[in-house]
Structures are given as C-alpha cells and as structure tokens.
Write a protein that holds these residues in place. Structure first.
Motif, PDB file in Angstrom:
ATOM      1  N   SER A   1      64.428  21.503   7.311  1.00 40.82           N
ATOM      2  CA  SER A   1      63.121  22.131   7.504  1.00 40.82           C
ATOM      3  C   SER A   1      63.091  22.954   8.784  1.00 40.82           C
ATOM      4  O   SER A   1      62.562  24.077   8.800  1.00 40.82           O
TER       5      SER A   1
ATOM      6  N   TYR B   1      54.878  26.162   1.668  1.00 37.88           N
ATOM      7  CA  TYR B   1      55.846  25.415   2.472  1.00 37.88           C
ATOM      8  C   TYR B   1      56.088  26.120   3.799  1.00 37.88           C
ATOM      9  O   TYR B   1      56.140  25.486   4.863  1.00 37.88           O
TER      10      TYR B   1
ATOM     11  N   ARG C   1      53.267  25.509   6.167  1.00 39.49           N
ATOM     12  CA  ARG C   1      53.331  24.168   6.767  1.00 39.49           C
ATOM     13  C   ARG C   1      54.376  24.120   7.881  1.00 39.49           C
ATOM     14  O   ARG C   1      54.161  23.477   8.915  1.00 39.49           O
TER      15      ARG C   1
END
Length: 290
Positions: A184, A218, A221
């Motif tokens: 991530s 995504y 975020r």
C-alpha cells in the motif's frame, strides 16, 4: 536578508534545482541552538556526496526518489519518507540511486544543545527512520524555508522553534515509525510521484488512478492515510505550491502561472490560490517581493 545568496562550499552543486535559506553561516560557536541554513534540493541522478565530517548537525528528509545513506561501514536504503541525521565527526555518504534523482529537504543547525537534541531523539541511531505520514514534515520544512524572508532575528527565533517542533513530533511519532515496505505504501509513493510529475495537466484524481492502474476509492484512502488530507485537496495544493514558485522564482504573471498549472480562468485560479495559501496571488507577490 536574501534567500538565495551565493551558496557556500558545503552546499552540493550536484542538484538540478534548489530552494535554500541561509540564516547564520558565519557564527562558529553560537550561544544558543541556531539554525544555520536549510532548504529543498532536487538532486541530480548522479548526486553523490561524501564527507569525512560536517560542520553542523544535519537532519534530512527524502520527499521522493531513492538513494543510499552510508555512515561508517553501514549502508541504508533511502526512499520517500526516510529521515536521517548526522553531525560533526561523522563520516557519511549520501547518493541518489534513482534515474530521476532524489528530492529532499534538509536543515543544518548547531549550538550548545544541538548534540543533545539529536541524542535524545529517535534519530540518535544511524538507521534512517521511515515515516508513513509525511505531510506534517513537509509543512514544517516549508515554514522553515519561508523564514528566509523574515528579518534575521525573527527568522532565527522562528526557525529554532520549528526545529524543536520537528524533533518533538518525530519523538512523539516514533512508535509508528517503522520500515514500512507494504504494497500500500509503495502504491502511494508511485501515485504521489506521478502527481508531482504531471500535476499541471491533471484535473481529477480519476486521471491519476487510471494512469497508475489503481481503483479511485483505494487511491483516495491511500492519500488520506499517508498524506493526511483529501485526494483532491492534495492535488490542488500541489498545483498552488508550484504556482507560487512560478510567481516568485520565475517572475511569471498571474495569467501565466494559472495556465502553467491547468487553470484557463485567472479569476478561478486566484480564488483557489487564496483558499490554499490564505492570500491572493497579487498579495503573495507583493509580500514575498520580486
């Protein structure tokens, strides 16, 4: 006080661009903690600085790109979010391993409490720290660079305060400063670099998500998690930062700066600029000065 006087010899010439401030590089032994200089450097791909020691204590923060930091016989990788420190008598080497070069902030300081400041912080180890959220670090460094436009005594006081805030915040966040190698974070770094490179042409976060092959929600975020602000706000703020540089450093007109960051309407650009910086483009130029 000028923000860009002739650079002293200890400032590397292996940079493609730099935004520096110099507050007190003449005093050898200040009586209080003193920020000597600092700035933001866009390092050339071949950037390679080797020193047997250094006159000041220094703290550096990698904004983007990759590199290596060698202290003694140990070499540590650097990437976006890396923070490291060194000081007098410390043999070290800093080099870029990125084909586009590294971009990094730095601050050099000295004085009777400088050594203790580093020793009592998470930076006492030679290992670089890896930050997850970096927006607050960028803000502190940007404010420190801005002190270069203040009268000298005010600048020295403000920069000293900001340095202490920076160190204290690092200490507070040290529990969460890990060598985050998660996918991530790597995705966030990739997307952030794309935004930094193409911000002038970008109008929406959807364009970034599509170019980087990630889901839009995504990506939002990730930006909220690591940049600590909304995705669109992050894009707009970056545009306005570059617009401010063009107004002052490149001496562009408001219309030229607006077009350069993707705004055809100068009135809308001025409105957004004021929302981000708290001052109109015209007022910003008048305050900073040509």
């Amino acid at each position: 006080m000028t923000k860009h006087p002739q650079r002293p010899a200890f400032i590397s010439r292996q940079v493609t661009d730099g935004d520096y401030f110099f507050l007190d590089i003449k005093t050898r032994k200040p009586s209080v903690l003193t920020v000597a200089c600092g700035g933001l450097e866009r390092c050339a791909p071949q950037y390679d600085v080797q020193r047997e020691g250094f006159r000041y204590y220094a703290l550096e923060f990698v904004l983007s790109g990759r590199g290596e930091y060698t202290v003694g016989s140990q070499t540590h990788p650097l990437r976006a979010g890396s923070v490291y420190a060194y000081g007098p008598g410390v043999t070290h080497r800093i080099r870029s391993t990125d084909r586009n070069g590294m971009v990094k902030y730095f601050v050099d300081f000295h004085g009777p409490t400088a050594k203790r400041l580093i020793h009592d912080s998470p930076l006492q180890s030679s290992n670089p720290m890896q930050l997850g959220r970096t927006r607050w670090v960028e803000m502190i460094f940007d404010m420190m660079i801005a002190t270069g436009n203040e009268p000298k005594q005010a600048a020295l006081m403000q920069s000293r305060h900001l340095l202490n805030v920076l160190i204290m915040r690092l200490a507070t966040d040290s529990a969460s400063l890990t060598s985050d190698t998660s996918s991530s974070y790597e995705t966030f770094v990739k997307c952030r670099q794309y935004i930094q490179t193409h911000h002038a042409q970008l109008q929406t976060i959807e364009e970034v998500a599509q170019a980087c092959h990630v889901d839009r929600a995504y990506l939002s975020r990730l930006i909220k998690r690591y940049a600590h602000e909304g995705a669109y706000q992050y894009l707009v703020r970056l545009k306005m930062q570059h617009a401010a540089e063009r107004l002052v450093k490149d001496k562009q007109s408001i219309q030229e700066s607006a077009l350069a960051v993707g705004y055809d309407d100068a009135a809308l650009f001025s409105k957004v600029f004021k929302r981000i910086h708290g001052i109109s483009p015209r007022g910003f130029v008048a305050t900073i000065g040509r």
